[in-house]
Scaffold this active site. Structure first.
Site, PDB file in Angstrom:
ATOM      1  N   ASP A  57      16.760 -63.278  55.198  1.00 51.81           N
ATOM      2  CA  ASP A  57      16.505 -64.500  55.965  1.00 51.81           C
ATOM      3  C   ASP A  57      15.770 -64.142  57.258  1.00 51.81           C
ATOM      4  OD1 ASP A  57      16.819 -66.958  57.548  1.00 51.81           O
ATOM      5  OD2 ASP A  57      18.229 -67.542  55.985  1.00 51.81           O
ATOM      6  N   SER A  85      15.434 -72.697  56.679  1.00 49.24           N
ATOM      7  CA  SER A  85      16.027 -71.910  55.582  1.00 49.24           C
ATOM      8  C   SER A  85      16.420 -72.788  54.403  1.00 49.24           C
ATOM      9  CB  SER A  85      17.263 -71.161  56.070  1.00 49.24           C
ATOM     10  OG  SER A  85      16.887 -70.128  56.927  1.00 49.24           O
ATOM     11  N   THR A 101      21.043 -70.856  52.847  1.00 48.40           N
ATOM     12  CA  THR A 101      20.450 -70.107  51.728  1.00 48.40           C
ATOM     13  C   THR A 101      21.363 -70.074  50.498  1.00 48.40           C
ATOM     14  OG1 THR A 101      19.156 -68.833  53.307  1.00 48.40           O
ATOM     15  CG2 THR A 101      19.294 -67.953  51.070  1.00 48.40           C
ATOM     16  N   GLU A 161      21.946 -62.351  50.097  1.00 52.45           N
ATOM     17  CA  GLU A 161      21.179 -62.681  51.305  1.00 52.45           C
ATOM     18  C   GLU A 161      21.526 -61.756  52.468  1.00 52.45           C
ATOM     19  OE1 GLU A 161      20.045 -66.413  54.204  1.00 52.45           O
ATOM     20  OE2 GLU A 161      22.129 -66.165  53.639  1.00 52.45           O
ATOM     21  N   ASP A 213      17.676 -63.201  60.504  1.00 51.08           N
ATOM     22  CA  ASP A 213      17.245 -64.453  61.129  1.00 51.08           C
ATOM     23  C   ASP A 213      18.019 -64.746  62.417  1.00 51.08           C
ATOM     24  OD1 ASP A 213      16.027 -67.257  60.952  1.00 51.08           O
ATOM     25  OD2 ASP A 213      18.164 -67.737  60.851  1.00 51.08           O
ATOM     26  N   HIS A 263      16.490 -65.234  66.114  1.00 52.23           N
ATOM     27  CA  HIS A 263      16.624 -66.483  66.891  1.00 52.23           C
ATOM     28  C   HIS A 263      17.044 -66.151  68.323  1.00 52.23           C
ATOM     29  CE1 HIS A 263      16.003 -69.905  64.226  1.00 52.23           C
ATOM     30  NE2 HIS A 263      16.657 -69.280  63.264  1.00 52.23           N
ATOM     31  N   ASP A 312      12.725 -66.030  53.285  1.00 53.99           N
ATOM     32  CA  ASP A 312      12.518 -67.480  53.242  1.00 53.99           C
ATOM     33  C   ASP A 312      11.465 -67.923  54.255  1.00 53.99           C
ATOM     34  OD1 ASP A 312      14.213 -66.719  55.289  1.00 53.99           O
ATOM     35  OD2 ASP A 312      15.675 -68.311  54.961  1.00 53.99           O
ATOM     36  N   HIS A 313      11.280 -67.113  55.308  1.00 57.16           N
ATOM     37  CA  HIS A 313      10.320 -67.398  56.386  1.00 57.16           C
ATOM     38  C   HIS A 313      10.459 -66.247  57.356  1.00 57.16           C
ATOM     39  CE1 HIS A 313      13.822 -68.293  58.818  1.00 57.16           C
ATOM     40  NE2 HIS A 313      14.254 -69.065  57.832  1.00 57.16           N
ATOM     41  N   HIS A 371      11.432 -70.442  64.012  1.00 54.98           N
ATOM     42  CA  HIS A 371      10.700 -69.838  62.883  1.00 54.98           C
ATOM     43  C   HIS A 371       9.203 -69.971  63.097  1.00 54.98           C
ATOM     44  CE1 HIS A 371      14.360 -70.996  60.156  1.00 54.98           C
ATOM     45  NE2 HIS A 371      14.670 -70.189  61.141  1.00 54.98           N
TER      46      HIS A 371
HETATM   47 ZN   LIG Z   1      16.555 -69.398  61.100  1.00 54.65          ZN
END
Ligand SMILES: [Zn+2]
Length: 438
Positions: free
Chosen positions: A29, A77, A130, A252, A257, A261, A299-300, A400
């Site tokens: 993620d 996500s 996710t 995952e 992620d 952040h 996912d990004h 993101h």
């Molecule tokens: Zn995120």
């Protein structure tokens, strides 16, 4: 000529390309190209002149675009995981539903319909965006309780969809109004409540919930390779003699992620290290068989991370390695100090979390932040500035961004993932592997 002979060869073998019996689908993620690049420098042995390659370099086959169905090109996500689980683009926030909020069939559900063994592993709560997008259908990722309910309520062949679930989430699964853990026990699931009890699991079905919500960050954990540990145990459990119909597992690395952040590079690198170790375990499993595919993607990307910033041509992994706590932990430790705190106390608190030498001027900025009415946000700003300037790390956002992500694959039909593809194509290609499993 070559193509013709190949076609003849395939038709001579019955006309069907061999399909994968088992599918291991791993999602980092927020894991963009900057994250895997940073990890290569971070994991490098500084004693050798070359920069050693990583497991990501070994397995790289392509890229994927991640845009959602919304009028933005930046996905969250939920939309991205729905694309990866179902092959259908949806709106940001969507959990296993299309733009009309109608449920879409997921890879995990299809696998279960076909009698395969199914599993999800995450370091977030297991009902987070996710994993939820493989397990449930909800108009909003924020409906955590409804999503948790669905894990026990939505049955396939009279049984829950996943035979194995590992991650965090007791706050959602053991509630005043409903104890879903007890419900899973009634379905015959073994239950463990601590990562240290992982070895107690010897058969499926099983549920392990290791934290109230998300598990602690790798950097703050006793076992910093928790995704790797869960991956190892999962593959052991899935690879039983009962595995006649194959398995589907989604694993995952949830918190790559979360650290991004927070613009916390030290936290990010420990999450990457854990995920890389998990991938190595999955790769070793695939390497010793001829019936499994491993696909890994993101996912990004998160944070708009850059290795080098402000016109300065350097990025220093060595500075990143000097941190032993996440920013969240460092901030909460400083938050516990009184408004008026001496520089000595500031430094004493700092050295508990980092061996990076800070200047008196930097310690003074922390001291001033403590006295500010905006203590927490000031502290975060100053601490991020210290680690960024030492490592020369740049971040352009706390959210993101829309850059393509990488696709990694090995095993049966890994070549199908070569080149550029839409994130929905990844799911479609995996569905095709499932179609021939019945
Ligand atoms: Zn995120």
């Amino acid at each position: 000529m070559l193509i013709t002979s190949l076609t003849l060869l395939i038709s001579a073998c019955g006309g069907e390309e061999k399909k994968a019996k088992n599918i291991i689908f791993m999602i980092g993620d927020g894991m963009g190209v900057s994250q895997t690049t940073a990890y290569r420098y971070y994991a490098d042995d500084p004693k050798t002149p070359d920069v050693e390659t990583t497991v990501f370099d070994e397995l790289l086959v392509g890229t994927a675009s991640t845009y959602p169905a919304d009028d933005t090109v930046v996905t969250d996500s939920a939309a991205s995981a729905t694309a990866l689980s179902s092959g259908i683009k949806s709106y940001n926030g969507a959990i296993g539903v299309d733009v009309d909020k109608k449920p879409v069939l997921t890879l995990l559900e299809r696998a279960k319909q076909l009698g395969m063994t199914t599993a999800i592993v995450a370091t977030s709560q297991i009902n987070h965006a996710t994993p939820a997008s493989f397990m449930a259908h909800n108009e909003s990722r924020r409906n955590y309780n409804e999503i948790a309910d669905a894990y026990a309520d939505e049955l396939i062949n009279d049984k829950p969809k996943a035979d194995l679930m590992l991650g965090g989430g007791t706050d959602y699964f053991i509630r005043d109004d409903r104890n879903i853990v007890d419900e899973f026990k009634a379905f015959g699931y073994h239950y463990i409540d601590s990562l240290s009890k992982l070895n107690e699991l010897s058969e499926l079905p099983a549920l392990g919930l290791f934290a109230p919500t998300g598990m602690p960050h790798a950097i703050d954990s006793d076992n910093q390779h928790r995704v790797a540990a869960m991956t190892k145990k999962s593959l052991e459990l899935l690879d039983s003699e009962d595995n006649k119909n194959g398995f589907f597992i989604m694993i995952e690395g949830s918190q790559i992620d979360w650290c991004a952040h927070n613009n916390d590079i030290a936290c990010s690198m420990k999450e990457m290290d854990d995920f890389a170790h998990a991938i190595k375990i999955a790769k070793e499993y695939v390497d010793r068989r001829d019936d499994t595919i491993l696909v890994i993607t993101a996912d990004h990307t998160t944070g708009g991370l850059s290795l080098g910033a402000n016109g300065d041509y350097r990025w220093e992994a060595a500075a990143v390695k000097k941190f032993s706590s996440s920013l969240n932990i460092i901030i909460s430790d400083f938050m516990a100090l009184p408004k008026t705190t001496t520089l000595d106390v500031v430094l004493e608190t700092w050295v508990k979390h980092s061996t990076l030498a800070i200047s008196e001027a930097q310690a003074t900025t922390i001291q001033k932040a403590l006295a500010s009415p905006l203590k927490q946000s000031k502290l975060k700003k100053e601490l991020v500035a210290i680690i960024n300037s030492a490592s020369n790390t740049g971040w352009t956002t706390g959210g993101h961004s829309a850059e393509d992500v990488q696709v990694f694959a090995t095993g049966v039909n890994a070549h199908l993932f070569n080149g550029h593809q839409n994130n929905t194509d990844i799911a479609k290609k995996l569905f095709k592997q499932l179609q021939n499993n019945n």
